[in-house]
Scaffold this active site. Sequence first.
Site, PDB file in Angstrom:
ATOM      1  CE  LYS A   1      -3.741   1.758   2.825  1.00  0.00           C
ATOM      2  NZ  LYS A   1      -4.507   1.721   3.391  1.00  0.00           N
TER       3      LYS A   1
ATOM      4  CB  SER B   1      -8.081   3.711   2.907  1.00  0.00           C
ATOM      5  OG  SER B   1      -7.337   3.264   4.311  1.00  0.00           O
TER       6      SER B   1
ATOM      7  CB  SER C   1      -8.276   0.230   5.733  1.00  0.00           C
ATOM      8  OG  SER C   1      -9.171   2.002   4.857  1.00  0.00           O
TER       9      SER C   1
HETATM   10  N1  GLN Z   1     -13.289   4.428   6.591  1.00  0.00           N
HETATM   11  C1  GLN Z   1     -12.768   4.442   7.480  1.00  0.00           C
HETATM   12  C2  GLN Z   1     -12.378   6.163   7.630  1.00  0.00           C
HETATM   13  O1  GLN Z   1     -12.355   6.749   6.418  1.00  0.00           O
HETATM   14  C3  GLN Z   1     -11.264   3.316   7.816  1.00  0.00           C
HETATM   15  C4  GLN Z   1      -9.751   4.596   7.282  1.00  0.00           C
HETATM   16  C5  GLN Z   1      -9.194   3.056   7.059  1.00  0.00           C
HETATM   17  O2  GLN Z   1      -9.181   2.227   8.513  1.00  0.00           O
HETATM   18  N2  GLN Z   1      -7.857   3.522   6.778  1.00  0.00           N
HETATM   19  O3  GLN Z   1     -11.752   7.233   8.222  1.00  0.00           O
END
Ligand code: GLN
Length: 484
Positions: free
Chosen positions: A76, A151, A175
């Site tokens: 990532k 994400s 995410s």
């Molecule tokens: N969707 C959540 C957010 O936007 C979690 C994102 C994540 O786990 N990095 O904060």
Amino acid sequence: MHTMTIAEMARGLRDGAFSSVDLVRAFLDRIERYNDGLNAYITVDAEAALAQAEAADARLRAGDATPLTGIPIAHKDIFCTRGVRTSCGSRMLDNFVAPYDATVVSHLARAGVVMLGKTNMDEFAMGSSNETSFYGPVRNPWDTDRVPGGSSGGSAAAVAARLAAAATGTDTGGSIRQPAALCGITGLKPTYGRVSRWGMIAFASSLDQGGPMTRSAEDAALMLAAMAGFDERDSTCVDRPVPDYAASLHDDITGLRIGLPKEYFGEGLESGVADSVEAALDEYRKLGADLVEISLPNSHLAVPTYYVVAPAECSSNLARYDGVRFGHRCDDPKDLEDLYKRSRAEGFGAEVKRRVMIGTYVLSAGYYDAYYLKAQKIRHLISDDFRRAFEQVDVIMGPTTPSPAFRLGEKKDDPVTMYLSDIYTIAVNLAGLPALSLPVAPAEGLPVGLQIIGDYFGEARLLNVAHRLQQATDWHRAAPGGFE
Ligand code: GLN
């Protein structure tokens, strides 16, 4: 070759059926063919990958290989990689090349993996659909009009479409698990502190945790074993031995007590997802597990609590992007204040700005007690719910997400609806627990994830419980069409 699991590739490499260079070439060809349609990778470094593959082949010949030596994976783009751009999905870091490797990256490199490239992601890991990336959205390989989740959507799409044998992800509120569910792969968010956060660009430091995204629990066990471990450069990394996760995969699960939180099966859960989860729970009954209804009474407070804590921490973490030391700098600033303002205004996208503003507000003198302090108290209540549940059961199961992958654009302009797609995953981060998502029966052709939550440092048990299901069923073997 690309359809094999890591364990199968490792066998082929060891037996000399193919070399790491062969394997890496095959994946690079696939990236060349399919990445334009998916946008899963932001950066591909073919030359470096082939050089690493040659080194891996030499190690294999010398008999000095680990189960990951020569395996092509993707990182990532939140993990710093020395000499290769680390953008974090943001214009702010479009020009950033880290002078060092993140601990996760160096641990995996030490095991001998080959890095194919860096995967697309929501900007600074803020999002659930990959639509906040500066580099454009990723498409879901199962239906390219749909989101891959976020994400870590680039990692999930790359693994699902077989553009990498495995990938790394990070999970602050879901995410790893949410995109794993939406793309039909296995994703593990470890216990907070199990995997070093050093060199992993910070979003919300008390919630962030890196983990593997793979095609099977067995592969996740191999990846986690290499990623985990103490690192004195991360003060919240726990000094605790890393178990041999692969060794306990086959353990019997007769008598396993599975807790089903009634709050995870109520309103808001799509019926197709509920049916697929039920079918998986039936398999667990057949494997000898006992299913028990439990309650996590503060579940409804998890999303609002997270959207105070995470923005608060992000507003502090992202203060470092000031146009002075690294990252985007505006042209011709007229003074220091103009430099700060315009560099940040130009460098950050809308979602990041929204979070920085919310975070600054909840931390401000007048509102700190009302929002931030209150959220910290509720965070305790949420952890207590889990603590009580684990007095009764060994693991907790439920859906990973309320629905399968939604359409691109569907929730983009409605942040609250978007935030609710993490309704089943977020409490786990607030409590710091480990949890895994694995693919179960699809709903109308789209992948569905089953979430398994474990007690602190219970990764071995989670992987064991997931592996037993994957031994008994073929759900995890399904692959999206069009990527042959
Ligand atoms: N969707 C959540 C957010 O936007 C979690 C994102 C994540 O786990 N990095 O904060």
